[in-house]
Design a protein around this motif. Structure first.
Motif, PDB file in Angstrom:
ATOM      1  N   MET A  56     -41.455  -8.388 -28.504  1.00  0.00           N
ATOM      2  CA  MET A  56     -41.010  -7.344 -27.593  1.00  0.00           C
ATOM      3  C   MET A  56     -39.592  -6.901 -27.923  1.00  0.00           C
ATOM      4  SD  MET A  56     -41.828  -5.534 -24.911  1.00  0.00           S
ATOM      5  CE  MET A  56     -40.986  -4.561 -23.724  1.00  0.00           C
ATOM      6  N   GLU A  57     -38.754  -7.849 -28.287  1.00  0.00           N
ATOM      7  CA  GLU A  57     -37.348  -7.502 -28.533  1.00  0.00           C
ATOM      8  C   GLU A  57     -37.184  -6.559 -29.718  1.00  0.00           C
ATOM      9  OE1 GLU A  57     -35.195  -8.075 -26.135  1.00  0.00           O
ATOM     10  OE2 GLU A  57     -36.885  -9.075 -25.189  1.00  0.00           O
ATOM     11  N   ASP A 111     -45.505  -9.527 -28.078  1.00  0.00           N
ATOM     12  CA  ASP A 111     -45.441 -10.888 -27.555  1.00  0.00           C
ATOM     13  C   ASP A 111     -44.385 -10.979 -26.462  1.00  0.00           C
ATOM     14  OD1 ASP A 111     -46.084 -13.612 -27.443  1.00  0.00           O
ATOM     15  OD2 ASP A 111     -44.542 -14.137 -28.912  1.00  0.00           O
ATOM     16  N   ASP A 112     -44.692 -11.734 -25.437  1.00  0.00           N
ATOM     17  CA  ASP A 112     -43.761 -12.002 -24.335  1.00  0.00           C
ATOM     18  C   ASP A 112     -43.288 -10.744 -23.608  1.00  0.00           C
ATOM     19  OD1 ASP A 112     -43.857 -14.756 -24.539  1.00  0.00           O
ATOM     20  OD2 ASP A 112     -42.245 -14.841 -26.015  1.00  0.00           O
ATOM     21  N   LEU A 171     -40.849 -10.802 -20.264  1.00  0.00           N
ATOM     22  CA  LEU A 171     -40.201 -12.102 -20.178  1.00  0.00           C
ATOM     23  C   LEU A 171     -38.843 -11.965 -19.509  1.00  0.00           C
ATOM     24  CD1 LEU A 171     -40.473 -15.092 -20.910  1.00  0.00           C
ATOM     25  CD2 LEU A 171     -39.402 -14.569 -23.104  1.00  0.00           C
ATOM     26  N   THR A 213     -49.090 -10.293 -24.977  1.00  0.00           N
ATOM     27  CA  THR A 213     -49.016 -11.615 -24.349  1.00  0.00           C
ATOM     28  C   THR A 213     -47.921 -11.562 -23.300  1.00  0.00           C
ATOM     29  OG1 THR A 213     -47.369 -12.600 -25.832  1.00  0.00           O
ATOM     30  CG2 THR A 213     -49.677 -12.741 -26.510  1.00  0.00           C
ATOM     31  N   THR A 214     -48.176 -12.236 -22.187  1.00  0.00           N
ATOM     32  CA  THR A 214     -47.193 -12.257 -21.113  1.00  0.00           C
ATOM     33  C   THR A 214     -47.417 -13.482 -20.239  1.00  0.00           C
ATOM     34  OG1 THR A 214     -46.232 -11.013 -19.270  1.00  0.00           O
ATOM     35  CG2 THR A 214     -48.613 -10.811 -19.589  1.00  0.00           C
ATOM     36  N   ASN A 215     -46.369 -13.975 -19.659  1.00  0.00           N
ATOM     37  CA  ASN A 215     -46.461 -15.061 -18.689  1.00  0.00           C
ATOM     38  C   ASN A 215     -46.364 -14.532 -17.268  1.00  0.00           C
ATOM     39  OD1 ASN A 215     -46.710 -17.124 -20.580  1.00  0.00           O
ATOM     40  ND2 ASN A 215     -44.516 -17.264 -20.857  1.00  0.00           N
ATOM     41  N   LYS A 216     -46.250 -13.234 -17.138  1.00  0.00           N
ATOM     42  CA  LYS A 216     -46.088 -12.602 -15.825  1.00  0.00           C
ATOM     43  C   LYS A 216     -47.398 -11.970 -15.382  1.00  0.00           C
ATOM     44  CE  LYS A 216     -41.611 -13.246 -15.724  1.00  0.00           C
ATOM     45  NZ  LYS A 216     -41.016 -14.227 -14.887  1.00  0.00           N
ATOM     46  N   TRP A 267     -44.687  -7.241 -12.780  1.00  0.00           N
ATOM     47  CA  TRP A 267     -44.087  -6.287 -13.702  1.00  0.00           C
ATOM     48  C   TRP A 267     -43.168  -5.300 -12.986  1.00  0.00           C
ATOM     49  CZ3 TRP A 267     -46.873  -4.534 -18.659  1.00  0.00           C
ATOM     50  CH2 TRP A 267     -47.382  -5.646 -19.343  1.00  0.00           C
ATOM     51  N   SER A 293     -48.953 -25.762 -22.570  1.00  0.00           N
ATOM     52  CA  SER A 293     -48.484 -25.060 -23.750  1.00  0.00           C
ATOM     53  C   SER A 293     -48.727 -25.919 -24.990  1.00  0.00           C
ATOM     54  CB  SER A 293     -46.985 -24.774 -23.627  1.00  0.00           C
ATOM     55  OG  SER A 293     -46.458 -24.359 -24.864  1.00  0.00           O
TER      56      SER A 293
END
Length: 114
Positions: free
Chosen positions: A1-2, A33-34, A37, A64-67, A72, A102
């Motif tokens: 993502m960054e 990814d992520d 985050l 992919t996300t953990n949220k 969001w 994980s």
């Protein structure tokens, strides 16, 4: 993502980033990814929405996300942008929800036990 955020922020000022952005628009697959985050500034959220809006019908997207999707809006500080972004990302999608520990932590049991 960054990396995507960096490209979105600098594409209007740096020639190589403008070329990278055009390359991303032509890609057959984008993997992000992520996502969400970290909280995003409004201008980044808008730029990310505009990018997804341009590609969502012609490009396969893996996210992919953990949220949870409901989180969001908090990360973007804008429910309308979050809803519109999710609408496009989830358009003709398959959601796979993974559960469990994980894999990165599997070999770290001794560290966690201390």
């Amino acid at each position: 993502m960054e990396e995507i955020v960096s490209t979105l922020k600098t594409r209007d000022f740096v020639r190589s980033q403008a070329a990278e952005y055009k390359k991303m628009l032509r890609a057959g697959l984008i993997v992000i990814d992520d996502v969400m985050l970290f909280p995003r500034e409004k201008n980044v959220a808008v730029a990310f929405f505009n990018f997804i809006n341009q590609i969502y019908e012609s490009t396969s997207i893996i996210v992919t996300t953990n949220k949870k999707p409901t989180e969001w809006a908090k990360m973007l500080e804008d429910e309308v942008i979050a809803t519109a972004l999710l609408d496009r990302i989830l358009f003709r999608s398959e959601v796979i929800n993974l559960t469990g520990e994980s894999y990165r932590m599997q070999n770290r049991k001794t560290f966690l036990d201390k």
